[in-house]
Design an enzyme around this catalytic site. Structure first.
Site, PDB file in Angstrom:
ATOM      1  N   HIS A  48       5.021   6.300   3.472  1.00  0.00           N
ATOM      2  CA  HIS A  48       4.736   7.739   3.460  1.00  0.00           C
ATOM      3  C   HIS A  48       4.034   8.170   4.745  1.00  0.00           C
ATOM      4  CE1 HIS A  48       4.683   6.797  -0.996  1.00  0.00           C
ATOM      5  NE2 HIS A  48       5.550   7.793  -0.955  1.00  0.00           N
ATOM      6  N   LYS A 160      14.785   4.520   2.767  1.00  0.00           N
ATOM      7  CA  LYS A 160      14.866   3.706   1.553  1.00  0.00           C
ATOM      8  C   LYS A 160      15.533   4.480   0.423  1.00  0.00           C
ATOM      9  CE  LYS A 160      11.204   2.703  -0.927  1.00  0.00           C
ATOM     10  NZ  LYS A 160      11.575   3.110  -2.318  1.00  0.00           N
TER      11      LYS A 160
END
EC number: 6.3.2.1
Length: 299
Positions: A48, A160
């Site tokens: 993140h 991802k």
């Protein structure tokens, strides 16, 4: 860092950020500033934070959101136990220089009586959408709402979640959102495991078993680099590695077009080798790009 819990509060914060003094504009002291947006479900990790850093590098101001979205979880999934670490997450975002964070409650995002959904037909039923019915409808709906609320110039997502990226890019194109979807590379642990908020569910043994996903993808990547273009042979190479950990239950192992998520039988251009599997009760996903990085995944 400004914290906002309501739609009105985050809109006011973004408005102030956008029209604040802009040192990037030569010869002017005030003007429109670009807004980068990083939507998350919290339980933040380096993956993140890599999105935040990319947004900081490209935009004048950065807004993040933390919202565990109930509509993208199935009835027997982990919504109730999904890690919620808001204070720790906010400390990380503030350390990275995020300007504002949106922290809505479920009632703020889905008020009583709301009946409107956003769904990308066909794409929403592929890969994760096939085994998690309704998942991408929930993702597309909440992200469309967040885009509408925040109004960013760029929104940042991780590779991802490649199937999610494909759905959101199509949604942005089809609904004429005036923003750019930016995809950032997968961030991995030192041993190769793709970073995920769900990794914290894994026991020591399950974490070891989970490494088979990245090993299988590397085998497929190596085959492609050596000249193999037959999708079935590439899949066989990956499946052979996955079989080394019989306790790991494969959901899917595929070679697909990264934009349409359709299976690729003969790899003649950019392709995505992708895998989802259950390690214990935890579902992990991972992928690797084969060949030249497609435009959809370029920074």
């Amino acid at each position: 860092m400004r914290r906002a819990e309501t739609i009105a509060e985050i809109r006011a914060a973004v408005r102030e950020l956008r029209y604040r003094e802009n040192p990037r504009l030569k010869g002017e002291t005030w003007g429109t500033r670009s807004i980068g947006f990083v939507p998350t479900m919290g339980a933040l990790h380096e993956g993140h934070l890599s999105l935040v850093r990319a947004a900081k590098a490209e935009c004048d101001a950065v807004v993040a959101s933390i919202f565990v979205n109930p509509t993208q979880f199935g009835p027997n999934e982990d919504f109730g136990k999904y890690p919620r670490t808001v204070e720790a997450d906010c400390a990380l975002l503030e350390r990275e220089g995020v300007d504002a964070v949106f922290l809505p409650q479920v009632e703020e995002m889905y008020p009583a009586g709301a009946t409107t959904w956003v769904e990308v037909e066909e794409l929403s039923g592929r890969l994760d959408g096939a085994s998690r019915p309704g998942h991408f409808r929930g993702v597309a709906t909440v992200v469309a709402k967040l885009f509408h609320i925040v109004g960013p110039d760029r929104a940042y997502f991780g590779q991802k979640d490649a199937a999610q990226v494909a759905n959101l890019r199509r949604m942005v194109r089809d609904l004429d959102f005036d923003l750019e979807v930016v995809v950032c590379p997968i961030v991995r642990e030192a041993d190769g495991l793709a970073m995920s908020s769900r990794n914290r569910y894994l026991s020591v043994e399950e974490r070891r078993q989970g490494l088979v996903l990245s090993r299988a993808l590397r085998a497929m990547e190596a085959g492609h680099a050596a000249g193999e273009r037959d999708g079935r042979r590439l899949l066989a190479a990956g499946a052979s590695v996955m079989a080394e950990e019989p306790a790991v239950r494969v959901d899917y192992l595929r070679v697909v077009d990264p934009e349409t998520l359709v299976d690729v039988e003969a790899v003649s251009g950019p392709a995505l080798a992708t895998v989802a599997a259950y390690v214990g009760a935890t579902r992990l996903i991972d992928n690797v790009l084969l060949g030249e990085t497609p435009a959809a995944f370029k920074l």
